[in-house]
Write an enzyme that holds these catalytic residues in place. Structure first.
Site, PDB file in Angstrom:
ATOM      1  N   GLY A   1      17.841 -28.694  19.685  1.00 30.70           N
ATOM      2  CA  GLY A   1      18.592 -29.838  20.225  1.00 30.70           C
ATOM      3  C   GLY A   1      17.776 -31.123  20.305  1.00 30.70           C
TER       4      GLY A   1
ATOM      5  N   VAL B   1       0.840  -1.206   0.000  1.00 33.22           N
ATOM      6  CA  VAL B   1       0.000   0.000   0.000  1.00 33.22           C
ATOM      7  C   VAL B   1       0.874   1.254   0.000  1.00 33.22           C
ATOM      8  CG1 VAL B   1      -1.646   1.346   1.382  1.00 33.22           C
ATOM      9  CG2 VAL B   1      -1.984  -1.120   1.085  1.00 33.22           C
ATOM     10  N   ARG B   2       1.861   1.279   0.874  1.00 34.03           N
ATOM     11  CA  ARG B   2       2.627   2.526   1.005  1.00 34.03           C
ATOM     12  C   ARG B   2       3.622   2.733  -0.138  1.00 34.03           C
ATOM     13  NH1 ARG B   2       2.849   3.170   7.620  1.00 34.03           N
ATOM     14  NH2 ARG B   2       0.593   3.505   7.786  1.00 34.03           N
TER      15      ARG B   2
ATOM     16  N   ASP C   1       5.093 -22.622   5.918  1.00 33.13           N
ATOM     17  CA  ASP C   1       5.617 -23.940   5.544  1.00 33.13           C
ATOM     18  C   ASP C   1       7.013 -23.929   4.922  1.00 33.13           C
ATOM     19  OD1 ASP C   1       3.196 -24.892   6.423  1.00 33.13           O
ATOM     20  OD2 ASP C   1       2.333 -25.132   4.420  1.00 33.13           O
TER      21      ASP C   1
ATOM     22  N   THR D   1       3.692 -17.965   3.739  1.00 31.91           N
ATOM     23  CA  THR D   1       3.283 -19.250   4.330  1.00 31.91           C
ATOM     24  C   THR D   1       4.315 -19.661   5.369  1.00 31.91           C
ATOM     25  OG1 THR D   1       3.058 -21.641   3.934  1.00 31.91           O
ATOM     26  CG2 THR D   1       4.321 -20.430   2.311  1.00 31.91           C
TER      27      THR D   1
HETATM   28  O1  F6P Z   1      -0.050 -24.005   4.857  1.00 29.37           O
HETATM   29  C1  F6P Z   1      -0.046 -23.593   6.179  1.00 29.37           C
HETATM   30  C2  F6P Z   1      -0.645 -24.655   7.064  1.00 29.37           C
HETATM   31  O2  F6P Z   1      -0.619 -24.178   8.385  1.00 29.37           O
HETATM   32  C3  F6P Z   1      -0.003 -26.040   6.985  1.00 29.37           C
HETATM   33  O3  F6P Z   1       1.187 -26.118   7.719  1.00 29.37           O
HETATM   34  C4  F6P Z   1      -1.109 -26.916   7.491  1.00 29.37           C
HETATM   35  O4  F6P Z   1      -0.984 -28.220   6.986  1.00 29.37           O
HETATM   36  C5  F6P Z   1      -2.338 -26.238   6.942  1.00 29.37           C
HETATM   37  O5  F6P Z   1      -1.986 -24.893   6.695  1.00 29.37           O
HETATM   38  C6  F6P Z   1      -3.558 -26.271   7.833  1.00 29.37           C
HETATM   39  O6  F6P Z   1      -4.606 -25.732   7.102  1.00 29.37           O
HETATM   40  P1  F6P Z   1      -6.013 -25.246   7.681  1.00 29.37           P
HETATM   41  O7  F6P Z   1      -5.821 -23.863   8.229  1.00 29.37           O
HETATM   42  O8  F6P Z   1      -6.906 -25.244   6.492  1.00 29.37           O
HETATM   43  O9  F6P Z   1      -6.393 -26.217   8.735  1.00 29.37           O
END
Ligand code: F6P
Length: 320
Positions: A185, A24-25, A127, A125
């Site tokens: 660990g 936006v900015r 992930d 994300t």
């Molecule tokens: O993609 C992000 C994530 O948190 C994944 O790690 C996980 O498998 C999934 O989304 C969970 O999805 P939802 O929010 O649809 O339960």
């Protein structure tokens, strides 16, 4: 004047707000009009859109989640849904759409681009499963959250001389488990990329205990092909020792973004606007060798994951 829409899609991640704020900015600074699209592709289909000004993104930099809300849109997966989205884009006269999300959201953007829409993708994300970029926005915060949890769980595991299995998110990617396992660990990490035999984990626990280890922490990525309850039972049966399970679940998705995530989000937003301003479209923004750049969207999506085998193998050495 260029009109740019921005949406956040899929699972939320800490730093999405920082990316929206930057878009936006930086966009307004370049003379663009920026429109917030609510609830991801759902809002694009339904026309839940409003113009954002500099003030509407105030006080969000430090907040987890996404002020634009998010959704996993089943309707957008259909051609009919995408056609409706296209109609909305035409109705609002949007020249480009910035999508902040993971690989599913990027795939949706790619479909839009094939219909003639200009898109720009920002990796949001926890992930870290987009192979074209060194890191995704939210990953650092999520790993730090897991790390804090490990540190707490370690105290009680040690007091009770127990083994604790900690299940973490990541879908088909083991990076959250691997990074948190190294930094925390852990005695073992169980990943989808190279599913380790449970027997060898049990051996490790017994050997460790014979050498005086007071506890064992096992980090299991959710994508590891075994149910967590079954895993706990199997380890307990084989080792003859008490085992507990902690599923961290959505706890990992919330919280104030770390420095690394705020910076990455801000730099990605900046780059997205810079490229749009230069007339470049259909890019995935990402970080390589510390530099934030735009990559061809289709090729970026096809990149394999960044599984780091050396890191994986070092878990065993470090925890001996
Ligand atoms: O993609 C992000 C994530 O948190 C994944 O790690 C996980 O498998 C999934 O989304 C969970 O999805 P939802 O929010 O649809 O339960």
């Amino acid at each position: 004047m260029m009109k740019v829409g921005i949406l956040t899609s899929g699972g939320d991640s800490p730093g999405m707000n920082a990316a929206v704020r930057a878009v936006v900015r930086f966009g307004i600074a370049k003379g663009m009009k920026i429109y917030g699209i609510y609830r991801g592709y759902e809002g694009l289909i339904d026309g839940e859109i409003e113009e954002l000004d500099r003030r509407s993104v105030g006080d969000i930099l430090q907040r987890g989640g996404t002020m634009l809300k998010t959704a996993r849109s089943e309707r957008f997966m259909t051609l009919e849904g995408r056609k409706k989205a296209l109609t909305t884009i035409e109705t609002f006269g949007l020249d480009a759409i910035i999508v902040v999300g993971g690989n599913g959201s990027f795939a949706g953007a790619l479909e839009l681009s094939k219909m003639g829409v200009n898109v720009m993708c920002i990796p949001g994300t926890i992930d870290n499963d987009l192979g074209y970029t060194e890191s995704t926005i939210g990953f650092d915060t999520a790993v730090n959250t897991v790390l804090e949890a490990i540190t707490r769980i370690r105290d009680t595991s040690s007091s009770h001389e127990r083994t604790t299995v900690i299940e973490v998110m990541g879908r088909h990617c083991g990076d959250i488990a691997l990074y948190a396992g190294i930094a925390g660990g852990a005695e073992a990490v169980l990943l989808p990329e190279e599913p380790r035999d449970v027997n060898s984990v049990c051996r490790k626990i017994i050997e460790g205990s014979n050498q005086g280890k007071q506890h064992s922490i096992i980090i299991k990525a959710e994508g590891y092909p075994m149910d967590s309850q079954e895993l706990v039972k199997e380890i307990s049966d084989r080792t003859g020792r008490p085992v507990r399970l902690v599923v961290l679940s959505y706890l990992q998705r919330g919280g104030s973004p770390t420095l690394a995530d705020r910076l990455l989000a801000t730099r990605c937003g900046d780059k997205a606007i810079e490229l749009l301003d230069a007339g470049l479209m259909n890019k995935a923004i990402g970080q390589v060798d510390g530099k934030v750049l735009g990559f061809n969207l289709e090729k970026a999506l096809a990149e394999p994951g960044n599984f780091d085998r050396h890191m994986y193998e070092s878990v065993d050495i470090l925890s001996q």
